[in-house]
Design a protein around this motif. Sequence first.
Motif, mmCIF file in Angstrom:
data_model
loop_
_atom_site.group_PDB
_atom_site.id
_atom_site.type_symbol
_atom_site.label_atom_id
_atom_site.label_comp_id
_atom_site.label_asym_id
_atom_site.label_seq_id
_atom_site.Cartn_x
_atom_site.Cartn_y
_atom_site.Cartn_z
ATOM 1 N N ILE A 116 40.414 43.537 42.123
ATOM 2 C CA ILE A 116 39.193 44.273 42.472
ATOM 3 C C ILE A 116 39.519 45.408 43.434
ATOM 4 O O ILE A 116 39.074 46.548 43.251
ATOM 5 C CB ILE A 116 38.137 43.328 43.073
ATOM 6 C CG1 ILE A 116 37.591 42.389 41.981
ATOM 7 C CG2 ILE A 116 37.007 44.110 43.743
ATOM 8 C CD1 ILE A 116 36.779 41.225 42.523
ATOM 9 N N LEU A 117 40.295 45.100 44.459
ATOM 10 C CA LEU A 117 40.666 46.121 45.434
ATOM 11 C C LEU A 117 41.454 47.244 44.758
ATOM 12 O O LEU A 117 41.201 48.429 45.005
ATOM 13 C CB LEU A 117 41.482 45.502 46.570
ATOM 14 C CG LEU A 117 40.718 44.561 47.501
ATOM 15 C CD1 LEU A 117 41.682 43.797 48.391
ATOM 16 C CD2 LEU A 117 39.703 45.326 48.332
ATOM 17 N N HIS A 118 42.387 46.876 43.917
ATOM 18 C CA HIS A 118 43.188 47.884 43.209
ATOM 19 C C HIS A 118 42.301 48.753 42.316
ATOM 20 O O HIS A 118 42.444 49.973 42.295
ATOM 21 C CB HIS A 118 44.274 47.211 42.380
ATOM 22 C CG HIS A 118 45.006 48.165 41.498
ATOM 23 N ND1 HIS A 118 45.903 49.082 41.988
ATOM 24 C CD2 HIS A 118 44.958 48.370 40.165
ATOM 25 C CE1 HIS A 118 46.374 49.806 40.992
ATOM 26 N NE2 HIS A 118 45.816 49.389 39.865
ATOM 27 N N ASP A 119 41.396 48.112 41.592
ATOM 28 C CA ASP A 119 40.507 48.843 40.688
ATOM 29 C C ASP A 119 39.634 49.839 41.441
ATOM 30 O O ASP A 119 39.327 50.916 40.934
ATOM 31 C CB ASP A 119 39.639 47.858 39.915
ATOM 32 C CG ASP A 119 38.886 48.517 38.772
ATOM 33 O OD1 ASP A 119 39.526 49.262 38.000
ATOM 34 O OD2 ASP A 119 37.667 48.284 38.655
ATOM 35 N N ASP A 120 39.239 49.486 42.662
ATOM 36 C CA ASP A 120 38.410 50.382 43.473
ATOM 37 C C ASP A 120 39.236 51.395 44.268
ATOM 38 O O ASP A 120 38.677 52.200 45.009
ATOM 39 C CB ASP A 120 37.546 49.563 44.435
ATOM 40 C CG ASP A 120 36.402 48.853 43.735
ATOM 41 O OD1 ASP A 120 36.108 49.191 42.570
ATOM 42 O OD2 ASP A 120 35.800 47.948 44.344
#
Length: 90
Positions: free
Chosen positions: A14-18
């Motif tokens: 999630i962090l990477h995607d954002d």
Amino acid sequence: MSNQELACTYAALILHDDGIAITADKIDALCKAAGVTLETYWPGLFAKLLEKKDIEELITNVGAGGGAPAAGGAAGGAAAGGDAEEKKEE
């Protein structure tokens, strides 16, 4: 894989995607927001592991290169099984 490991994995994705830096604090915050209780070492382990890895490469190469040894092992097992059958016939 435990629920705690999965939660950290999903939080990191999630962090990477954002486009947000993956840190232990951010992994922990996301997991707490999802209602997952973590052992204190999990977020730090994932953050430390992923700080030097290219996550895009990890995502695109999931399972790459793992098929050849497994196929070779299966063929070896089939050959060994064939030898056992030949011995039984004799």
